[in-house]
Scaffold this motif. Structure first.
Motif, PDB file in Angstrom:
ATOM      1  N   GLU A 194       0.856  -1.180   0.000  1.00  0.00           N
ATOM      2  CA  GLU A 194       0.000   0.000   0.000  1.00  0.00           C
ATOM      3  C   GLU A 194       0.897   1.237   0.000  1.00  0.00           C
ATOM      4  OE1 GLU A 194      -3.395  -1.538   3.076  1.00  0.00           O
ATOM      5  OE2 GLU A 194      -1.294  -1.542   3.716  1.00  0.00           O
ATOM      6  N   THR A 197       2.934   4.079   3.027  1.00  0.00           N
ATOM      7  CA  THR A 197       3.056   2.965   3.952  1.00  0.00           C
ATOM      8  C   THR A 197       4.242   3.190   4.876  1.00  0.00           C
ATOM      9  OG1 THR A 197       3.048   0.536   4.107  1.00  0.00           O
ATOM     10  CG2 THR A 197       4.608   1.519   2.556  1.00  0.00           C
ATOM     11  N   LEU A 246      -6.444  -3.381  -4.711  1.00  0.00           N
ATOM     12  CA  LEU A 246      -5.563  -4.422  -4.168  1.00  0.00           C
ATOM     13  C   LEU A 246      -5.849  -5.773  -4.804  1.00  0.00           C
ATOM     14  CD1 LEU A 246      -5.528  -3.354  -0.413  1.00  0.00           C
ATOM     15  CD2 LEU A 246      -3.516  -3.598  -1.864  1.00  0.00           C
ATOM     16  N   LEU A 260       0.512  -5.690   4.027  1.00  0.00           N
ATOM     17  CA  LEU A 260      -0.639  -4.844   4.314  1.00  0.00           C
ATOM     18  C   LEU A 260      -0.682  -4.473   5.784  1.00  0.00           C
ATOM     19  CD1 LEU A 260      -3.346  -6.944   2.393  1.00  0.00           C
ATOM     20  CD2 LEU A 260      -1.949  -5.069   1.476  1.00  0.00           C
ATOM     21  N   HIS A 265      -3.959   1.882   9.764  1.00  0.00           N
ATOM     22  CA  HIS A 265      -2.848   1.904   8.819  1.00  0.00           C
ATOM     23  C   HIS A 265      -1.883   3.052   9.112  1.00  0.00           C
ATOM     24  CE1 HIS A 265      -1.053   3.194   4.942  1.00  0.00           C
ATOM     25  NE2 HIS A 265      -0.924   1.902   4.751  1.00  0.00           N
TER      26      HIS A 265
END
Length: 491
Positions: A194, A197, A246, A260, A265
């Motif tokens: 991602e 990140t 994704l 991930l 996140h």
């Protein structure tokens, strides 16, 4: 001799839109290279491209690059030897260490919290137990049985039945990421990530030889929208599009691995919906892709409306956890939860880089796990206070910034509205604040419109940080910045 050589193309990608602002070209170039060194994107001892090569790539005169290199040498950031090129340096241990309290610096490049109350008591209890383990050799590549049992039980309590032979104890989460990358990725394999990140994750994958396949994700709904009464459960409608992206990346790029962060996140604060988790895992299963889920912040829930099981409860996934965020960063201990055959492969592959996790650290963590629910309750309240105070200060000081409302985790991913993140981060250093620019969390110079701001600091520290950002922002206002493509949208 420099360990790594950067090509002119690589430097161009890292620089991004370095000419934004009103500074002289050579100074703008020097300052952007300096930031790349300070935040680790150009490591110490890396050799920079020759002046002629870089000037041709950037479309500037060689005089501009020569002046930029000279400025960096005079400031202690470059060491040039005739015939050998110019290598990156840091001017002294103080800057290399980037202290947060010494020398008046406040370090917001670390999204973290101080040690939990009572940790010293846990350490004393661990020392009392240590004599039981002194009869052996002390090299432990898999983890002491009692800690593995405790970690397995915690997964079971969270809804993912786990046995001790599915647990491997590591020296923190970063060690776990690097070990998995070395074990599961062959040079040239694709790996989905991602973006933005956690930067050290893609660095570990690149070091293992992976070809990165980035998939863009967006922040949560902003705090102003929440104040206006819009629903915000930590996973808004944009999550469906990101799941599509994704799934498509996994289906069409045939990656060996996908890294991930499904819960809170880093840095956006987003959490995946149950539907997204199931669809992504199903796509990975069809393709033979191994999903690696980083759960280092998964239990740092403040007020998310929906609870989620660990990702492996929805399908096949390798889980990474640690106590670096929940307990204390100075306690370097993490773990991997995977099927027993993979655990055995990891143990066999581990000795290439280290010989095991310290026994005393494991005993301390075993003590902490006995009161983990209490620890998480303390963290939840700390983060709630920090988040609410930061949101209020940013709304007062920067009304034009878009500040997502996060339901947990350790940071918020702020949209500045203009591509000046690197300039803002450099300017903030002059006012005693160290903060990572947005491109640190992307690849190839993206995310100049964004800034990760931690929520786990005290109100006093947050006030200091916001004041430093305000002074830096005001200085940028004296040099209008031309608009540029919205880099985050095309990653």
């Amino acid at each position: 001799m420099a360990e790594t050589v950067l090509t002119a193309r690589s430097v161009e990608n890292l620089l991004g839109d370095w000419r934004a602002g009103g500074a002289a070209a050579y100074m703008a170039l020097a300052e952007r290279i300096r930031l790349l060194m300070l935040d680790g994107r150009i490591p110490v001892d890396t050799r920079l491209p020759a002046e002629r090569e870089l000037s041709e790539r950037l479309g500037v005169s060689r005089t501009t690059v020569t002046a930029a290199y000279r400025h960096l040498r005079e400031a202690g950031y470059l060491d040039s030897v005739r015939g050998s090129g110019s290598a990156a340096r840091l001017p002294g241990a103080r800057l290399a260490a980037a202290p947060s309290h010494d020398a008046g610096f406040l370090d917001f490049s670390q999204a973290t919290t101080p040690a939990i109350p009572g940790l010293a008591d846990d350490a004393r209890a661990a020392v009392e137990e240590l004599p039981l383990h002194l009869g052996g050799h002390g090299f432990d590549p898999v983890g002491i049985p009692s800690l593995r049992e405790a970690l397995a039980q915690r997964y079971s309590d969270r809804g993912l039945p786990t046995s001790p032979d599915q647990i491997m104890v590591t020296i923190g989460a970063q060690h776990a990421i690097a070990l998995l990358a070395r074990t599961l990725v062959s040079r040239g394999d694709r790996a989905v990530i991602e973006v933005p990140t956690y930067p050290h994750s893609y660095e570990a994958l690149r070091a293992a030889g992976a070809r990165l396949v980035p998939v863009g994700i967006t922040p949560q709904r902003d705090a102003a929208a929440r104040a206006g009464g819009l629903a915000d459960d930590g996973s808004d409608d944009d999550g469906a599009d990101e799941a599509d992206d994704l799934v498509q990346a996994i289906s069409f790029s045939n990656p060996a691995l996908a890294y991930l962060i499904p819960d809170f996140h880093n840095p956006t604060g987003r959490s995946m919906t149950v539907e997204a988790r199931e669809r992504i895992l199903a796509a990975a299963s069809r393709q033979g892709t191994i999903i690696v889920a980083d759960e280092t912040t998964a239990e740092m829930d403040i007020d998310r409306q929906q609870s989620y099981l660990p990702l492996a409860a929805y399908g096949d996934a390798v889980m990474i956890g640690s106590v670096g965020k929940t307990v204390w960063g100075g306690l370097r201990l993490g773990w991997i939860r995977a099927e027993a055959p993979l655990i055995r492969r990891l143990v066999a592959n581990r000795s290439h880089n280290d010989l095991g996790t310290p026994i005393l650290d494991q005993l301390v963590v075993k003590q902490v796990l006995r009161r983990m629910d209490e620890v998480l309750a303390i963290r939840r309240e700390q983060l709630r206070v920090g988040r609410d105070h930061l949101e209020g200060r940013l709304a007062e000081t920067f009304p034009d910034w878009t500040v997502p409302h996060v339901n947990g985790g350790l940071a918020t991913w702020v949209n500045l509205g203009t591509p000046v993140s690197s300039q803002l981060a450099l300017g903030a250093r002059a006012h005693g604040l160290i903060i990572a620019a947005g491109p640190r969390f992307g690849i190839d110079g993206a995310f100049e419109r964004f800034l990760r701001i931690p929520i786990g600091y005290t109100p006093d520290e947050t006030d200091r940080a916001v004041e430093a950002l305000a002074r830096s922002w005001a200085a940028l206002g004296s040099h209008p910045v031309p608009d540029a493509p919205y880099l985050a949208a095309v990653v």
